[in-house]
Design a protein around this motif. Structure first.
Motif, PDB file in Angstrom:
ATOM      1  N   ARG A   1       0.802  13.122  -5.532  1.00  0.00           N
ATOM      2  CA  ARG A   1       1.681  12.056  -5.050  1.00  0.00           C
ATOM      3  C   ARG A   1       2.423  11.455  -6.247  1.00  0.00           C
ATOM      4  O   ARG A   1       1.985  10.471  -6.837  1.00  0.00           O
ATOM      5  CB  ARG A   1       0.879  10.974  -4.320  1.00  0.00           C
ATOM      6  N   PRO A   2       3.540  12.072  -6.644  1.00  0.00           N
ATOM      7  CA  PRO A   2       4.281  11.571  -7.807  1.00  0.00           C
ATOM      8  C   PRO A   2       4.751  10.136  -7.602  1.00  0.00           C
ATOM      9  O   PRO A   2       4.987   9.686  -6.486  1.00  0.00           O
ATOM     10  CB  PRO A   2       5.465  12.537  -7.918  1.00  0.00           C
ATOM     11  N   PHE A   3       4.885   9.432  -8.730  1.00  0.00           N
ATOM     12  CA  PHE A   3       5.330   8.043  -8.753  1.00  0.00           C
ATOM     13  C   PHE A   3       6.817   8.051  -9.109  1.00  0.00           C
ATOM     14  O   PHE A   3       7.227   8.663 -10.097  1.00  0.00           O
ATOM     15  CB  PHE A   3       4.532   7.269  -9.796  1.00  0.00           C
ATOM     16  N   VAL A   4       7.652   7.376  -8.312  1.00  0.00           N
ATOM     17  CA  VAL A   4       9.097   7.404  -8.522  1.00  0.00           C
ATOM     18  C   VAL A   4       9.618   5.982  -8.713  1.00  0.00           C
ATOM     19  O   VAL A   4       9.354   5.099  -7.894  1.00  0.00           O
ATOM     20  CB  VAL A   4       9.833   8.062  -7.341  1.00  0.00           C
ATOM     21  N   VAL A   5      10.364   5.783  -9.804  1.00  0.00           N
ATOM     22  CA  VAL A   5      11.023   4.509 -10.058  1.00  0.00           C
ATOM     23  C   VAL A   5      12.510   4.677  -9.789  1.00  0.00           C
ATOM     24  O   VAL A   5      13.181   5.492 -10.435  1.00  0.00           O
ATOM     25  CB  VAL A   5      10.812   4.040 -11.514  1.00  0.00           C
TER      26      VAL A   5
ATOM     27  N   TYR B   1       0.870  -1.189   0.000  1.00  0.00           N
ATOM     28  CA  TYR B   1       0.000   0.000   0.000  1.00  0.00           C
ATOM     29  C   TYR B   1       0.900   1.230   0.000  1.00  0.00           C
ATOM     30  O   TYR B   1       1.867   1.302   0.753  1.00  0.00           O
ATOM     31  CB  TYR B   1      -0.899   0.010   1.237  1.00  0.00           C
ATOM     32  N   PHE B   2       0.593   2.198  -0.875  1.00  0.00           N
ATOM     33  CA  PHE B   2       1.392   3.414  -0.952  1.00  0.00           C
ATOM     34  C   PHE B   2       0.967   4.389   0.138  1.00  0.00           C
ATOM     35  O   PHE B   2      -0.194   4.803   0.200  1.00  0.00           O
ATOM     36  CB  PHE B   2       1.237   4.093  -2.313  1.00  0.00           C
ATOM     37  N   SER B   3       1.900   4.746   1.003  1.00  0.00           N
ATOM     38  CA  SER B   3       1.640   5.751   2.023  1.00  0.00           C
ATOM     39  C   SER B   3       2.683   6.853   1.865  1.00  0.00           C
ATOM     40  O   SER B   3       3.726   6.655   1.234  1.00  0.00           O
ATOM     41  CB  SER B   3       1.727   5.135   3.427  1.00  0.00           C
ATOM     42  N   GLY B   4       2.423   8.012   2.403  1.00  0.00           N
ATOM     43  CA  GLY B   4       3.360   9.113   2.260  1.00  0.00           C
ATOM     44  C   GLY B   4       3.066   9.940   1.024  1.00  0.00           C
ATOM     45  O   GLY B   4       2.083   9.714   0.310  1.00  0.00           O
ATOM     46  N   ARG B   5       3.962  10.871   0.729  1.00  0.00           N
ATOM     47  CA  ARG B   5       3.723  11.846  -0.334  1.00  0.00           C
ATOM     48  C   ARG B   5       4.231  11.374  -1.690  1.00  0.00           C
ATOM     49  O   ARG B   5       3.969  12.007  -2.704  1.00  0.00           O
ATOM     50  CB  ARG B   5       4.387  13.173   0.035  1.00  0.00           C
ATOM     51  N   ARG B   6       5.019  10.282  -1.717  1.00  0.00           N
ATOM     52  CA  ARG B   6       5.529   9.762  -2.988  1.00  0.00           C
ATOM     53  C   ARG B   6       5.272   8.262  -3.072  1.00  0.00           C
ATOM     54  O   ARG B   6       5.361   7.545  -2.083  1.00  0.00           O
ATOM     55  CB  ARG B   6       7.039  10.032  -3.124  1.00  0.00           C
TER      56      ARG B   6
ATOM     57  N   THR C   1      10.862  10.213 -12.051  1.00  0.00           N
ATOM     58  CA  THR C   1       9.704  10.753 -11.355  1.00  0.00           C
ATOM     59  C   THR C   1       8.573  10.963 -12.355  1.00  0.00           C
ATOM     60  O   THR C   1       8.749  11.609 -13.390  1.00  0.00           O
ATOM     61  CB  THR C   1      10.042  12.088 -10.666  1.00  0.00           C
ATOM     62  N   VAL C   2       7.419  10.417 -12.040  1.00  0.00           N
ATOM     63  CA  VAL C   2       6.318  10.347 -12.992  1.00  0.00           C
ATOM     64  C   VAL C   2       5.121  11.145 -12.490  1.00  0.00           C
ATOM     65  O   VAL C   2       4.829  11.155 -11.292  1.00  0.00           O
ATOM     66  CB  VAL C   2       5.904   8.870 -13.208  1.00  0.00           C
ATOM     67  N   TYR C   3       4.428  11.754 -13.453  1.00  0.00           N
ATOM     68  CA  TYR C   3       3.274  12.560 -13.094  1.00  0.00           C
ATOM     69  C   TYR C   3       2.004  12.049 -13.779  1.00  0.00           C
ATOM     70  O   TYR C   3       1.074  12.804 -14.033  1.00  0.00           O
ATOM     71  CB  TYR C   3       3.550  14.022 -13.468  1.00  0.00           C
ATOM     72  N   GLY C   4       1.977  10.752 -14.074  1.00  0.00           N
ATOM     73  CA  GLY C   4       0.815  10.142 -14.730  1.00  0.00           C
ATOM     74  C   GLY C   4       1.121   9.932 -16.190  1.00  0.00           C
ATOM     75  O   GLY C   4       0.946  10.842 -16.983  1.00  0.00           O
TER      76      GLY C   4
ATOM     77  N   VAL D   1       1.242   4.488 -15.336  1.00  0.00           N
ATOM     78  CA  VAL D   1       1.076   5.039 -13.991  1.00  0.00           C
ATOM     79  C   VAL D   1      -0.272   5.745 -13.835  1.00  0.00           C
ATOM     80  O   VAL D   1      -0.655   6.578 -14.666  1.00  0.00           O
ATOM     81  CB  VAL D   1       2.224   6.017 -13.665  1.00  0.00           C
ATOM     82  N   ALA D   2      -0.966   5.405 -12.757  1.00  0.00           N
ATOM     83  CA  ALA D   2      -2.223   6.092 -12.435  1.00  0.00           C
ATOM     84  C   ALA D   2      -1.917   7.531 -12.043  1.00  0.00           C
ATOM     85  O   ALA D   2      -1.030   7.793 -11.225  1.00  0.00           O
ATOM     86  CB  ALA D   2      -2.916   5.369 -11.283  1.00  0.00           C
TER      87      ALA D   2
END
Length: 379
Positions: free
Chosen positions: A227-231, A203-208, A239-242, A221-222
């Motif tokens: 909450r940016p997605f980071v690989v 489960y994703f918690s936090g700001r990223r 860093t992904v923004y959708g 990426v949804a």
């Protein structure tokens, strides 16, 4: 004897890998008939390679969906031509036996080399290892999150209220010759290529939303701008923004990101560069850092694996064979070092027998292959 128009259609399908083994035998029998036929084929092959490369270069700046649509139209057109020409080939009496010696086509005494498929290992937060082979099942994590394994080669996560209070990680690993897909808790879809490992929270918690990659994966990426997605992959952070993009970190000193649509930021720890659709960003590990190199590319060549295709555009043979080695789980031996620098192009289904690909490469180059057990010898 066929006229040149019909002959060219058959040769086009032959070089495109669209003919059956029996139809290929017919063309090769025609090649053995006389030097004039071989000279005609050599000239046609050169025109074919120039035309094929030109088509791809012309599509580099198009969107992924347009590239894929136009590619499928070309393939459909070639299939229609092939259907029409099979009768002509049969009528011309070309379906005869060709002796291929001990090369890639000689299956006698060799172990069958089959393409990869759905297989992976899922490691739960408890350390329990679950072998994934396409069988349906439901698992439960320590925090109550549900993990669904379906028969289509995908794992899906459904969070719970309790899952939000505890950060637990799962790890999915695909072996050589394996592939699998994951739908993360936030609905992000991840497709794992062969020889890949992905570590991610239940489960994703936090700001990223952060995941850790070794190998190659395609991400859808949804969107969640808050909450940016980071690989995290090797020495790079994406860093992904959708968006939709591919990350390749197979090489120990290089990470490549190819953006299909949307927007990503690629960082090497010193700077971040924003990529536009149709661009590839490369981070190379070097003393003192080498920055991030950005170039325009044909995105389909980098993401075709997700759709079950091999696409190589003027690529070094050594890199091609590394990819084939991972997917078919074979070793590669080079009889001479110089052959590694040969450059080839091709577009074929990656669920075919490896010999089909090797036949194709032999048809368009001077490279020859021999299979012994689970080793491919490149000459």
């Amino acid at each position: 004897m066929m006229d040149n128009g019909k002959k060219n259609q058959v040769l086009f399908d032959y070089l495109s890998g669209l003919l059956s083994p029996e139809e290929m035998d017919g063309v090769e029998r025609w090649l053995e008939e006389c030097g004039e036929n071989r000279a005609y084929f050599a000239a046609f092959r050169q025109d074919f390679l120039s035309m094929r490369w030109g088509l791809r270069v012309g599509l580099v700046k198009g969107t992924f969906r347009e590239v894929e649509r136009r590619r499928r139209l070309r393939v459909f057109g070639r299939v229609l031509m092939r259907v029409a020409m099979v009768a002509c080939v049969l009528g011309a009496g070309l379906m005869l036996y060709v002796h291929r010696g001990s090369g890639a086509g000689d299956a006698a005494g060799t172990e069958e080399i089959v393409p990869g498929g759905m297989q992976a290992v899922l490691v739960l937060s408890s350390g329990k290892r679950v072998v994934l082979d396409g069988s349906e099942r439901q698992l439960t994590e320590a925090n109550g999150a549900a993990v669904y394994v379906d028969a289509e080669g995908a794992v899906r996560y459904a969070g719970s209220e309790a899952a939000k209070d505890e950060v637990l990680y799962n790890v999915m690993t695909t072996p050589r010759g394996g592939e699998y897909a994951i739908v993360l808790e936030d609905s992000t879809k991840v497709y794992l290529n062969a020889g890949t490992e992905l570590r991610y929270p239940v489960y994703f918690s936090g700001r990223r939303r952060e995941v850790y990659l070794k190998g190659e994966a395609y991400f859808e990426v949804a969107r969640n701008e808050e909450r940016p997605f980071v690989v995290h992959a090797g020495g790079a952070d994406v860093t992904v923004y959708g968006t939709c993009f591919n990350v390749d970190s197979y090489a120990p000193d290089r990470v490549e990101t190819v953006l299909v649509e949307g927007q990503v930021g690629m960082s090497d720890g010193l700077e971040e560069v924003r990529l536009a659709p149709g661009q590839k960003g490369t981070v190379t590990a070097a003393a003192g850092g080498s920055g991030i190199r950005v170039e325009e590319v044909d995105v389909y060549a980098y993401v075709a694996w997700k759709d079950g295709n091999f696409v190589f555009d003027d690529e070094r043979l050594e890199e091609i064979m590394e990819e084939l080695g991972r997917w078919y789980d074979v070793e590669v031996f080079y009889a001479r070092e110089g052959v590694k620098e040969e450059r080839l192009s091709g577009d074929m289904r990656r669920y075919k027998d490896v010999r089909s690909l090797l036949y194709y490469f032999e048809r368009i180059s001077e490279v020859r292959f021999e299979i012994k057990g689970r080793t491919i010898i490149v000459k």
